[in-house]
Write an enzyme that holds these catalytic residues in place. Structure first.
Site, PDB file in Angstrom:
ATOM      1  N   TYR A  86       0.847  -1.196   0.000  1.00 11.55           N
ATOM      2  CA  TYR A  86       0.000   0.000   0.000  1.00 11.55           C
ATOM      3  C   TYR A  86       0.886   1.251   0.000  1.00 11.55           C
ATOM      4  O   TYR A  86       0.671   2.176  -0.774  1.00 11.55           O
ATOM      5  CB  TYR A  86      -0.902  -0.004   1.232  1.00 11.55           C
ATOM      6  CG  TYR A  86      -2.038   0.997   1.123  1.00 11.55           C
ATOM      7  CD1 TYR A  86      -3.304   0.597   0.706  1.00 11.55           C
ATOM      8  CD2 TYR A  86      -1.841   2.339   1.429  1.00 11.55           C
ATOM      9  CE1 TYR A  86      -4.338   1.505   0.585  1.00 11.55           C
ATOM     10  CE2 TYR A  86      -2.868   3.258   1.313  1.00 11.55           C
ATOM     11  CZ  TYR A  86      -4.115   2.833   0.902  1.00 11.55           C
ATOM     12  OH  TYR A  86      -5.136   3.734   0.776  1.00 11.55           O
ATOM     13  N   PHE A 138      -9.067  18.774 -25.221  1.00 16.09           N
ATOM     14  CA  PHE A 138      -9.462  17.374 -25.359  1.00 16.09           C
ATOM     15  C   PHE A 138     -10.748  17.232 -24.546  1.00 16.09           C
ATOM     16  O   PHE A 138     -10.961  17.973 -23.588  1.00 16.09           O
ATOM     17  CB  PHE A 138      -8.361  16.416 -24.865  1.00 16.09           C
ATOM     18  CG  PHE A 138      -8.758  14.990 -25.102  1.00 16.09           C
ATOM     19  CD1 PHE A 138      -8.879  14.500 -26.395  1.00 16.09           C
ATOM     20  CD2 PHE A 138      -9.071  14.142 -24.043  1.00 16.09           C
ATOM     21  CE1 PHE A 138      -9.305  13.197 -26.630  1.00 16.09           C
ATOM     22  CE2 PHE A 138      -9.496  12.842 -24.275  1.00 16.09           C
ATOM     23  CZ  PHE A 138      -9.618  12.367 -25.570  1.00 16.09           C
ATOM     24  N   THR A 139     -11.614  16.279 -24.938  1.00 17.55           N
ATOM     25  CA  THR A 139     -12.949  16.185 -24.320  1.00 17.55           C
ATOM     26  C   THR A 139     -12.899  16.139 -22.792  1.00 17.55           C
ATOM     27  O   THR A 139     -13.588  16.898 -22.114  1.00 17.55           O
ATOM     28  CB  THR A 139     -13.692  14.924 -24.827  1.00 17.55           C
ATOM     29  OG1 THR A 139     -12.813  13.805 -24.686  1.00 17.55           O
ATOM     30  CG2 THR A 139     -14.084  15.063 -26.287  1.00 17.55           C
ATOM     31  N   ASP A 229       0.298  18.341 -21.470  1.00 10.44           N
ATOM     32  CA  ASP A 229      -0.360  17.032 -21.557  1.00 10.44           C
ATOM     33  C   ASP A 229       0.539  16.158 -22.426  1.00 10.44           C
ATOM     34  O   ASP A 229       0.636  16.340 -23.639  1.00 10.44           O
ATOM     35  CB  ASP A 229      -1.754  17.175 -22.184  1.00 10.44           C
ATOM     36  CG  ASP A 229      -2.481  15.839 -22.314  1.00 10.44           C
ATOM     37  OD1 ASP A 229      -1.821  14.786 -22.244  1.00 10.44           O
ATOM     38  OD2 ASP A 229      -3.712  15.843 -22.498  1.00 10.44           O
ATOM     39  N   LYS A 272      -1.672   5.603 -23.132  1.00 12.07           N
ATOM     40  CA  LYS A 272      -1.095   5.967 -24.426  1.00 12.07           C
ATOM     41  C   LYS A 272       0.427   5.953 -24.334  1.00 12.07           C
ATOM     42  O   LYS A 272       1.073   5.096 -24.913  1.00 12.07           O
ATOM     43  CB  LYS A 272      -1.573   7.354 -24.846  1.00 12.07           C
ATOM     44  CG  LYS A 272      -3.051   7.359 -25.195  1.00 12.07           C
ATOM     45  CD  LYS A 272      -3.516   8.690 -25.731  1.00 12.07           C
ATOM     46  CE  LYS A 272      -4.989   8.652 -26.023  1.00 12.07           C
ATOM     47  NZ  LYS A 272      -5.323   8.682 -27.435  1.00 12.07           N
ATOM     48  N   ARG A 395     -15.645  11.401 -34.730  1.00 13.48           N
ATOM     49  CA  ARG A 395     -15.156  12.629 -34.115  1.00 13.48           C
ATOM     50  C   ARG A 395     -15.852  13.777 -34.841  1.00 13.48           C
ATOM     51  O   ARG A 395     -15.292  14.384 -35.747  1.00 13.48           O
ATOM     52  CB  ARG A 395     -13.630  12.720 -34.236  1.00 13.48           C
ATOM     53  CG  ARG A 395     -12.891  11.865 -33.242  1.00 13.48           C
ATOM     54  CD  ARG A 395     -13.020  12.425 -31.873  1.00 13.48           C
ATOM     55  NE  ARG A 395     -12.396  11.641 -30.808  1.00 13.48           N
ATOM     56  CZ  ARG A 395     -12.880  11.582 -29.572  1.00 13.48           C
ATOM     57  NH1 ARG A 395     -13.982  12.212 -29.256  1.00 13.48           N
ATOM     58  NH2 ARG A 395     -12.270  10.911 -28.641  1.00 13.48           N
ATOM     59  N   PHE A 461     -22.290  10.315 -27.206  1.00 12.04           N
ATOM     60  CA  PHE A 461     -21.447   9.591 -28.174  1.00 12.04           C
ATOM     61  C   PHE A 461     -21.000   8.236 -27.638  1.00 12.04           C
ATOM     62  O   PHE A 461     -20.747   7.319 -28.392  1.00 12.04           O
ATOM     63  CB  PHE A 461     -20.256  10.441 -28.639  1.00 12.04           C
ATOM     64  CG  PHE A 461     -19.242  10.749 -27.558  1.00 12.04           C
ATOM     65  CD1 PHE A 461     -19.463  11.784 -26.680  1.00 12.04           C
ATOM     66  CD2 PHE A 461     -18.076  10.021 -27.458  1.00 12.04           C
ATOM     67  CE1 PHE A 461     -18.534  12.088 -25.690  1.00 12.04           C
ATOM     68  CE2 PHE A 461     -17.133  10.315 -26.480  1.00 12.04           C
ATOM     69  CZ  PHE A 461     -17.366  11.347 -25.590  1.00 12.04           C
TER      70      PHE A 461
HETATM   71  N1  F0G Z   1      -5.226  13.754 -22.959  1.00 14.21           N
HETATM   72  C1  F0G Z   1      -5.173  13.318 -24.223  1.00 14.21           C
HETATM   73  C2  F0G Z   1      -4.397  14.084 -25.238  1.00 14.21           C
HETATM   74  C3  F0G Z   1      -5.867  12.141 -24.589  1.00 14.21           C
HETATM   75  O1  F0G Z   1      -5.797  11.723 -25.849  1.00 14.21           O
HETATM   76  C4  F0G Z   1      -6.580  11.435 -23.599  1.00 14.21           C
HETATM   77  C5  F0G Z   1      -7.333  10.235 -23.949  1.00 14.21           C
HETATM   78  C6  F0G Z   1      -6.609  11.938 -22.299  1.00 14.21           C
HETATM   79  C7  F0G Z   1      -5.907  13.106 -22.017  1.00 14.21           C
HETATM   80  C8  F0G Z   1      -7.357  11.243 -21.210  1.00 14.21           C
HETATM   81  O2  F0G Z   1      -6.662  10.104 -20.846  1.00 14.21           O
HETATM   82  O3  F0G Z   1      -8.231   8.224 -21.429  1.00 14.21           O
HETATM   83  O4  F0G Z   1      -6.313   7.881 -19.845  1.00 14.21           O
HETATM   84  O5  F0G Z   1      -8.261   9.225 -19.168  1.00 14.21           O
HETATM   85  N2  F0G Z   1      -7.634   9.888 -25.136  1.00 14.21           N
HETATM   86  C9  F0G Z   1      -8.341   8.652 -25.507  1.00 14.21           C
HETATM   87  C10 F0G Z   1      -8.586   8.590 -26.986  1.00 14.21           C
HETATM   88  C11 F0G Z   1      -9.565   8.416 -24.711  1.00 14.21           C
HETATM   89  O6  F0G Z   1      -9.233   7.624 -27.428  1.00 14.21           O
HETATM   90  O7  F0G Z   1      -8.130   9.456 -27.725  1.00 14.21           O
HETATM   91  P1  F0G Z   1      -7.422   8.790 -20.283  1.00 14.21           P
END
Ligand code: F0G
Length: 488
Positions: A86, A138-139, A229, A272, A395, A461
């Site tokens: 832990y 980013f979303t 990021d 990623k 997208r 989506f």
């Molecule tokens: N920042 C970037 C540039 C991303 O592409 C993603 C995720 C995140 C943050 C969030 O990271 O998914 O580990 O919580 N992109 C994925 C995609 C979901 O399919 O492009 P996460």
């Protein structure tokens, strides 16, 4: 000797250059290419939403590169050496060392994935009325900045949203607009500036080191932290090496360090950047670390695991170091380049230049007869799955939201994203993708629109279900059978 060609590309006797895999496949997973009639049925059951397909019916999964990259033998081996604890796990110490070596940051906060890092950073720094300037949103980033009452301000250059462009750095920030935005909103309402490597939503497009240095200089002048990021940093670093003269002969390792050195806080999705599952926030400033650490304990887990399995922590440590290896990090961008250039040459409307993450098809030009209110990007993803078994991601406007008056907030760009996860596909699979997409382009008149059948208020989506506006999917299947006989 100067190496003019990227290490992943090889010239054949025929004169053609192809990206060549610099790894061998030692563990495989069986794939199923089910007949087109079954694919149509699967798409109908998934409500014409590729997120809702089962991989049982997917041949090549190009939905995302997140959490589905191939791990190296060394990563898998490392997971067996993990230290379950832990507090004070040695696995975490190995991740810390890797972050220090690869990103040059000594303090590390572990989180369970990228958006968790965004949550922590936003909760710690953003307050109502704040503006966060960035190259593009980013979303998940946007949602987390808006949660505590902040707002995203995108300061991209006009090239960023041009479909066809020869601009090598569409991810650059407009420095003049950054300065104006800070002056206008005030330093006290600008908690940080965010730069996203290989900017996801505009097609995985990189920024240049020169631009990043420029952003850094302005942040420093006003005393505003710069947040990077780094989820797609490896690809951005590779494209800097390919496209920015000054870095042509600089090893990726030093490009990564220089990029991170510009930022006060570096966060990443390890789904990623290091081909595992997890994430982190790294800094050299103990004040930033202290400001966020309690939130990590509260929302993620203790400071030496942050919601991650220790096996993943080990895999991340190894995966991060592999990001320094050009033969690893170039694989995905070189396959994307091959795919984009093949399709572009065949007249398929593609986002150019090729970026990281995946190939992006411009649905608006692919099917100009489908109005934006009938979701061309979603229709293209559905049609392409039906004719190929390849799963892409919408997208476009389906990924957007509704205006208060109930109409769709139309997206800037209608894209089908075909992600190329790292080290997963072979070149013959990529050739298959190109072939079926070229066929679909020739038969594009057959594709029609979509409308919502079930539309959740939030995250439509991911969870929404749609239906075709006519019997166009059946017509597509009939044409496929005519051209391909009983082939799959
Ligand atoms: N920042 C970037 C540039 C991303 O592409 C993603 C995720 C995140 C943050 C969030 O990271 O998914 O580990 O919580 N992109 C994925 C995609 C979901 O399919 O492009 P996460």
């Amino acid at each position: 000797m100067t190496i003019m060609e990227p290490s992943q590309t090889i010239k054949l006797f025929s004169g053609e250059s192809i990206p060549i895999e610099q790894h061998k496949v030692r563990v495989v997973q069986k794939l199923f290419l089910v007949p087109i009639e079954e694919r149509l049925k699967a798409m109908e059951e998934a409500g014409f939403n590729s997120f809702l397909l089962s991989t049982r019916h997917v041949f090549l999964d190009m939905l995302t590169d997140s959490g589905c990259n191939a791990m190296s033998d060394k990563q898998v081996a490392a997971t067996l050496m993990s230290d379950d604890a832990y507090g004070g796990s040695q696995s975490f110490e190995r991740m810390q060392e890797a972050v220090a070596d690869v990103f040059g940051k000594k303090y590390l906060l572990p989180v369970h994935q990228g958006r968790a890092a965004e949550h922590i950073i936003s909760q710690a720094y953003v307050k109502p009325g704040d503006i966060v300037p960035m190259n593009y949103h980013f979303t998940t980033t946007k949602a987390h900045i808006e949660l505590p009452g902040g707002q995203v301000l995108e300061l991209y250059t006009p090239e960023a949203v041009k479909v066809k462009s020869s601009c090598p750095f569409k991810g650059n920030m407009d420095l003049k607009r950054l300065r104006e935005a800070i002056e206008q909103n005030g330093v006290e309402h600008t908690p940080f500036v965010r730069m996203e490597a290989s900017t996801n939503l505009i097609g995985g497009q990189p920024f240049s080191m020169e631009n990043l240095r420029g952003v850094r200089a302005i942040c420093k002048e006003y005393g505003i932290p710069l947040v990077l990021d780094a989820s797609l940093i490896g690809e951005n670093a590779y494209m800097i090496k390919q496209r920015e003269e000054e870095y042509r002969n600089v090893p990726i390792k030093y490009i990564l360090l220089e990029m991170c050195d510009q930022a006060d806080i570096v966060y990443f999705s390890s789904r990623k950047v290091s081909s595992a599952r997890g994430g982190g926030i790294a800094t050299n400033n103990p004040d930033h670390f202290d400001r966020m650490k309690n939130l990590v304990i509260l929302f993620e887990g203790f400071l030496t695991y942050g919601g991650m399995s220790v096996r993943e922590v080990e895999a991340i440590a190894v995966g991060l170091r592999e990001t320094q290896d050009e033969t690893y990090i170039s694989q995905s961008p070189e396959f994307i380049k091959y795919l984009v250039e093949t399709l572009d040459a065949a007249g398929v409307p593609m986002i150019t230049p090729p970026g990281g993450l995946g190939a992006h098809v411009y649905a608006t030009d692919f099917i100009p007869h489908v109005p934006q209110t009938e979701y061309p990007a979603g229709a293209l993803v559905a049609a392409f799955y039906i004719v190929s078994g390849v799963r892409g991601m919408e997208r476009g406007t389906i990924s957007s939201v509704r205006n208060p008056d109930g109409t769709d907030l139309l997206a800037d760009l209608e894209l089908m994203r075909l992600a190329v996860p790292r080290r997963v596909f072979t070149l013959s699979q990529i050739k298959y993708v190109a072939d079926r997409l070229i066929w679909l382009h020739k038969n594009r008149e057959l594709i029609g629109g979509l409308r919502f059948r079930e539309e959740p208020k939030l995250l439509r989506f991911f969870l929404g279900k749609l239906e075709p506006t006519s019997d166009w999917p059946q017509k597509l299947v009939a044409q496929f059978r005519k051209d391909f006989g009983d082939s799959l």
